[in-house]
Design an enzyme around this catalytic site. Structure first.
Site, PDB file in Angstrom:
ATOM      1  N   ASP A 169      38.072  42.115  38.144  1.00 30.53           N
ATOM      2  CA  ASP A 169      37.186  42.169  36.300  1.00 30.53           C
ATOM      3  C   ASP A 169      35.279  42.192  37.251  1.00 30.53           C
ATOM      4  O   ASP A 169      35.528  43.494  37.987  1.00 30.53           O
ATOM      5  CB  ASP A 169      37.310  40.752  35.648  1.00 30.53           C
ATOM      6  CG  ASP A 169      36.256  41.068  34.240  1.00 30.53           C
ATOM      7  OD1 ASP A 169      37.088  41.520  33.474  1.00 30.53           O
ATOM      8  OD2 ASP A 169      35.046  41.103  34.421  1.00 30.53           O
ATOM      9  N   TYR A 191      26.060  42.949  32.008  1.00 28.11           N
ATOM     10  CA  TYR A 191      27.414  44.117  30.913  1.00 28.11           C
ATOM     11  C   TYR A 191      26.143  44.918  30.301  1.00 28.11           C
ATOM     12  O   TYR A 191      26.030  46.075  31.077  1.00 28.11           O
ATOM     13  CB  TYR A 191      27.735  44.045  29.783  1.00 28.11           C
ATOM     14  CG  TYR A 191      29.283  43.155  30.111  1.00 28.11           C
ATOM     15  CD1 TYR A 191      30.644  44.555  30.303  1.00 28.11           C
ATOM     16  CD2 TYR A 191      29.200  42.123  29.936  1.00 28.11           C
ATOM     17  CE1 TYR A 191      31.512  43.931  30.095  1.00 28.11           C
ATOM     18  CE2 TYR A 191      30.816  41.748  30.129  1.00 28.11           C
ATOM     19  CZ  TYR A 191      31.719  42.398  29.753  1.00 28.11           C
ATOM     20  OH  TYR A 191      32.835  41.921  30.211  1.00 28.11           O
ATOM     21  N   HIS A 197      45.597  40.521  33.973  1.00 30.73           N
ATOM     22  CA  HIS A 197      43.671  40.590  33.936  1.00 30.73           C
ATOM     23  C   HIS A 197      43.492  39.146  35.189  1.00 30.73           C
ATOM     24  O   HIS A 197      43.151  39.561  35.902  1.00 30.73           O
ATOM     25  CB  HIS A 197      43.144  41.090  32.499  1.00 30.73           C
ATOM     26  CG  HIS A 197      41.967  41.277  33.348  1.00 30.73           C
ATOM     27  ND1 HIS A 197      41.481  42.344  33.699  1.00 30.73           N
ATOM     28  CD2 HIS A 197      40.441  40.541  33.056  1.00 30.73           C
ATOM     29  CE1 HIS A 197      39.906  42.433  34.058  1.00 30.73           C
ATOM     30  NE2 HIS A 197      39.232  40.948  33.632  1.00 30.73           N
TER      31      HIS A 197
END
Length: 436
Positions: free
Chosen positions: A222, A361, A413
């Site tokens: 990630d 982000y 993930h």
């Protein structure tokens, strides 16, 4: 390895840190035990200080009060997860959170590992640091992602630092450094812009050199993978290689596939049948599963109000993606268990890092960084539950020196969290060629 003066002589015991959170839900502060707020301890630049998590009981009581006062939304108008987290699943998790979950067990587990704070570039960085007992262990910095934390990596500490106790060989051992990304967990929250993956990667190199690790490797999934990629592009002296279990679409898709994805078109005819499956999965994710990232890339502060004020709002926000990305989609309790999920969510709540963690982000979107090829050797493991599963032949553009590629049989993930033994085997195999 040489330790800082403070660590070598162990005179920092009184400065083990207390995380005190006001019962009314005020912002967290790091305080020394038995002190008042005027004595806040922050890491001195260049110094490494021991850290211990101790959450005030008032903060846990406040959490339970807020959980009991939850105002729930109406039930969804569909029979599946297409509108988001299903109320019956979240209500059960929250019932357990309020009545049975024990944060003190999570806190004790975290505190069973050596933890530290150090100030880099004006920001306090929290990290776990576990040295192997095996001679010639390879230093490695491992980085978590969102919506994760250092909790998702704790189960691999034993297998990686002490492989002979977990079916491995002594020559596969690692010294581990596991930092909390700025704005996550017990690391400091940036008060100004600029803490993008490139800056974090540079900070990680400072951290490893500060710990007197002149040669090391980096690993991540990630955001940890994005930070490891950035570190690989920076290629500082001493970085030997990186391993990632999440790969960037932007740097690995064939050009015609990338254009088709951008235009919303079908997979190009140049792709094989298997490659078209990868393309279709990527398109489905962008169309139906990318909303969380779009919000945090553009309006992290707006979503922050709700997840800072409501523990159930925070839990839904994090649980939604945990549920999407585990190897058992829609059933993260099967992959991880209630306690592990709540350890992670509760850490976000107690440190009020739901809003600050989302800003990475925005920072990444604003950075404008050019994704040039990684300059150091790269190892890649593709887990079957991952969102994007590129074939080996797609990786040459981003990773000219690919030393290892494997497609795992299970795991999603959150591979280190879901399958710690299997994940550890992949890390050992990925870096084994560096040791010969």
């Amino acid at each position: 390895m040489k330790h800082s003066h403070a660590l070598k002589h162990g005179h920092m015991s009184r400065r083990s840190l207390l995380l005190a959170v006001a019962a009314a839900g005020m912002s967290a502060a790091l305080l020394p035990p038995t002190s008042d707020a005027a004595d806040v301890v922050a890491a001195t630049p260049g110094e490494i200080q021991p850290f211990k998590a101790e959450v005030a009981e008032a903060a846990l009581a406040d959490l339970r009060r807020r959980l009991a006062a939850t105002r729930w939304p109406d039930v969804e108008t569909v029979m599946d997860r297409s509108q988001g987290v299903q109320p019956h699943r979240l209500k059960e998790l929250v019932r357990y959170w309020q009545s049975s979950y024990d944060w003190r067990k999570a806190e004790s587990r975290l505190n069973s590992f050596p933890q530290f704070l150090t100030n880099i570039d004006g920001l306090d960085i929290h990290f776990v640091h576990v040295r192997s007992r095996h001679e010639n262990a390879l230093p490695m910095i491992m980085t978590h992602g969102w919506p994760g934390s250092v909790f998702e990596l704790l189960d691999v500490i034993g297998p990686l630092t002490d492989p002979t106790a977990h079916g491995g060989m002594a020559e596969d051992a690692f010294h581990l450094v596991i930092p909390s990304i700025p704005g996550f967990g017990f690391s400091g929250k940036p008060a100004a812009t600029g803490w993008n993956p490139q800056r974090i990667a540079a900070a990680w190199d400072v951290l490893m050199k500060r710990l007197n690790y002149d040669r090391y490797v980096s690993q991540g999934g990630d955001w940890g993978a994005i930070i490891s990629d950035a570190l690989g592009r920076l290629a500082p002296d001493g970085l030997l290689a990186i391993h990632v279990n999440r790969v960037e679409r932007a740097t690995t898709l064939p050009s015609d596939a990338a254009q088709a994805l951008k235009n919303g078109g079908p997979a190009p005819d140049s792709l094989s049948a298997d490659e078209k499956v990868v393309f279709d999965e990527a398109r489905d994710f962008l169309n139906n599963g990318f909303g969380y990232a779009a919000i945090m890339s553009t309006r992290p502060e707006t979503i922050g109000y709700g997840i800072a004020d409501s523990p159930v709002g925070l839990a839904a926000w994090l649980y939604d993606k945990i549920a999407d990305w585990v190897f058992t989609p829609g059933d993260p309790e099967q992959a991880l268990g209630k306690d592990a999920i709540l350890d992670n969510i509760t850490l976000y709540w107690l440190t009020n890092t739901g809003p600050s963690s989302g800003r990475i982000y925005w920072e990444n979107a604003m950075s404008g960084a050019k994704l040039t090829p990684v300059k150091v050797p790269v190892a890649v493991t593709v887990f079957p539950g991952e969102v994007y599963k590129p074939p080996r032949q797609w990786l040459s553009k981003a990773y000219p020196t690919l030393i290892y590629y494997n497609r795992s049989s299970k795991g999603g993930h959150f591979a280190a969290w879901e399958e710690p033994e299997l994940f550890s085997q992949e890390i050992r195999a990925g870096f084994r060629s560096l040791r010969s």
